[in-house]
Design an enzyme around this catalytic site. Structure first.
Site: not given
Lengths: 364, 355
Positions: A161, A294, A328
């Site tokens: 990520c 995030h 995401h």
């Protein structure tokens, strides 16, 4: 003293739509783009909300002006379409003899196609040759580089990520060492059965819309997307009469060495990178007006990040997660959210953290 | 580029390189057109709980990394930078397979976690408690080169650093078959140097892992430094030559000063054209080859870099790496590597022995 780096272009394609304008509209109106899958074939398509780009791969091929049967995967195509905007916005259609680097990031690469037929290649007859090399991360980078005739430096980073955040950092560092004139940095990831089943096996996906930083959060929603930034030295940008959108003044990468998949609940990793990025930028805590976190909405991530922010900032500035709009987007997330942060700076607005009702008890 | 000294290194390959350059005296050749690694005793490096869950790729990469780190004597690092073309291919395949077999239900997350490309980076950091800059390059035939370039950047920013750089890739029986369908491999294994003369399409598949501990400061004893790295994406032949000339010029070298030219020739006639051209630039240099010993894979350059480093340090070329053995013995100081990974990923690496 190193010369300042500027961002002179940005391009975006996520479930919210194609291009920066539509993203800003949707973010400002607090309109998310999550819902059931229409295109990707999986048993989980209606079980969870996803941030799916509502175009099938054939439409994306047409939009990118490529023909069928030439091995362009969804990952490559959304990458091309996002990068096209970044190049246009940066006024880089005419490039003269610039040393341009493409630093791309992806976690799935061509898996979106390969997962459909990988084992069929071995025992079922058929022509699979168009996808012969798509299984790795470099395929989409090569396709994007070839589409825009970028040759000087072409690379791919894959660190889950954080992938495209790392791509932006490498571009900035190469510019500072005078290895490039222009760095085009970002990432692209399409939704795949592979990642959906992976995160489902990790029991990390919320069956409802994700709730970043909420006490009752219960996991993330997956999305797909691509985003790129154009970076260059300030003097280079001004010399070619392009408009600097913002300075890139600090960044950091740090592995907290805590657990293979879970962050340190005290937020050591996030604390260290934020602290070091501020030091790099020669800024103080009170200089920060907004934190785009995030904020995946998993139990462990948001606790860890909240603690990191509380530790670093005596007076916590406004913060939000924008994962609740796009899902995401994995490797693309760093660049997608860098684009959102640029919009926040340029338009002086902070985007709402959707679905937030109850603060975490320990954190107020 | 900021030069970097190799402090220590370890290579796990289809040959007995784990024991050092001496291991290349007796060479192993495969029965099929695919090379698999000779595995050291992994249990000396990995605890029994972890080892059961780890794929071969992870075991090879982890063991090479830890062995190189142990040899360096360093307990802390400033950066862990790894390149891999395919990551843990077997974990990817197992997870893909289980999605189909169990129809997307009740899947084990372990193989998914291990399929992420930065898995080895994380494992080294976690087990050795090393918190630092940590990154993974996954760009096919540039993966190790870009990891090394990042290390050079890091040294330019932080001169007093110690960095672990390496790469790993595994071949699996299924992936071998998949790539065979697309004509990557020869029908029969060609042993030894006959691979290099084959003049037919395809090559031998391979795998391996090599790790290097790097410092920007020269150790007291003679040491090998990586002076330059240049990658070329889809270059025309004339671009390869001009890149070579630039590289020599910025390192202030004449062509005669290149003592050893290492060529990544893999016997695939479709991608052979640049090798004679490069070799022709260096009539004085001794030519060394390596892919007939390790096979072709995304990060096969790690075998080349490791052997190149060992050759300069030991001043000895294994016979199996030369097509012609020269009688006169000279000091080998500069070694240039040219590699071509199926046309799209080409590049040079320049090594130098410093006394």
């Amino acid at each position: 003293m190193q010369e300042r780096l500027v961002i002179s272009g940005k391009g975006l394609y996520t479930a919210l739509g194609q291009g920066c304008e539509v993203h800003f509209q949707q973010l400002s109106r607090a309109q998310h783009a999550l819902g059931p899958l229409d295109f990707l074939q999986t048993n989980h398509g209606k079980n969870f909300p996803f941030g799916e780009i509502k175009k099938d791969t054939l439409e994306l091929l047409e939009m990118a002006h490529h023909s069928h049967h030439q091995g362009y995967t969804r990952t490559s195509l959304i990458g091309i379409l996002a990068l096209e905007e970044a190049i246009r916005k940066a006024g880089l259609e005419k490039r003269e003899n610039f040393r341009i680097g493409l630093i791309n990031a992806t976690t799935v690469g061509g898996m979106c196609e390969v997962e459909k037929y990988y084992f069929d290649i071995l025992d079922k007859p058929g022509d699979y040759s168009q996808y012969s090399d798509t299984i790795d991360c470099a395929d989409c980078t090569h396709r994007i580089a070839d589409h825009f005739r970028i040759k000087h430096f072409v690379s791919t980073i894959s660190t889950a990520c954080s992938s495209s955040a790392n791509a932006i950092m490498l571009g900035a560092r190469m510019l500072q060492q005078d290895m490039l004139d222009i760095a085009i940095c970002g990432g692209t990831d399409a939704l795949t059965r592979f990642t959906i089943n992976g995160f489902n096996a990790l029991k990390n996906i919320d069956k409802t819309f994700c709730r970043p930083f909420d006490a009752d959060r219960n996991g993330l929603n997956l999305g797909e997307g691509a985003a790129y930034l154009v970076l260059e030295k300030e003097s280079h940008c001004l010399k070619r009469q392009a408009e600097p959108l913002a300075y890139l003044s600090g960044f950091n990468n740090y592995n907290e060495a805590f657990h293979p998949t879970a962050p340190n609940p005290e937020g050591e990793g996030a604390y260290q990178v934020m602290k070091r990025a501020l030091e790099h930028a020669r800024l103080n805590q009170e200089d920060i007006g907004y934190i785009n976190a995030h904020g995946t909405a998993t139990l462990t991530n948001d606790e860890s990040e909240s603690n990191a922010m509380k530790r670093l900032f005596p007076a916590l500035p406004p913060f939000s997660s924008t994962k609740c709009y796009t899902g995401h987007t994995l490797a693309a997330a760093g660049a997608v959210e860098a684009c959102f942060s640029l919009m926040a700076l340029r338009e002086q607005s902070v985007f709402a953290n959707l679905n937030f009702k109850t603060p975490m008890p320990k954190l107020n | 580029m900021k030069p970097m000294f190799i402090i220590s290194s370890t290579c796990i390959s289809p040959q007995n390189t784990f024991e050092g350059l001496e291991g290349l005296k007796a060479v192993n050749y495969p029965k099929e057109p695919v090379y698999y690694c000779q595995e050291p005793d992994f249990s000396k490096y990995i605890n029994p709980v972890q080892i059961r869950r780890m794929s071969r790729a992870l075991k090879m990469g982890y063991t090479a990394a830890i062995d190189a780190l142990n040899k360096s004597g360093f307990t802390q690092l400033d950066a862990i930078i790894i390149g891999t073309g395919k990551g843990c291919m077997s974990d990817t395949e197992i997870f893909l397979h289980s999605i189909v077999e169990y129809q997307e239900t009740a899947l084990n997350a372990t193989h998914f976690i291990h399929s992420t490309y930065n898995q080895l980076n994380g494992l080294i950091a976690l087990n050795k408690k090393i918190s630092c800059y940590n990154i993974t390059y996954v760009h096919r035939g540039f993966s190790l080169e870009h990891a090394l370039l990042d290390a050079a950047l890091y040294f330019a920013e932080h001169p007093q650093s110690q960095i672990l750089v390496g790469s790993f890739d595994e071949m699996t029986p299924d992936h071998f078959k998949v790539k065979k369908q697309w004509g990557y491999w020869k029908e029969e294994p060609l042993h030894g140097q006959s691979l290099l003369y084959s003049k037919t399409p395809g090559t031998l598949a391979g795998e391996g892992s090599a790790f290097f501990v790097l410092s920007s400061e020269k150790p007291k004893e003679p040491a090998v430094k990586i002076c330059d790295i240049q990658t070329l994406y889809s270059p025309e032949s004339d671009e390869v030559v001009s890149c070579l000339n630039n590289l020599l010029e910025r390192n202030q070298l004449q062509k005669e000063e290149i003592d050893l030219l290492m060529l990544g020739e893999n016997g695939d006639v479709n991608h052979a054209q640049n090798y004679p051209m490069i070799a022709g630039q260096f009539p004085e240099a001794e030519k060394i080859y390596f892919k007939h010993l390790c096979g072709e894979y995304d990060t096969a350059i790690n075998f080349g870099l490791w052997t190149g480093y060992e050759i300069l340090l030991k001043q000895m070329i294994p016979e199996s790496m030369q097509l012609e053995v020269r009688s006169e013995k000279k000091t080998y100081r500069h070694l240039l590597i040219y590699n071509n990974y199926f046309g799209k990923n080409q590049g040079f690496m320049l090594l130098k022995l410093e006394n």
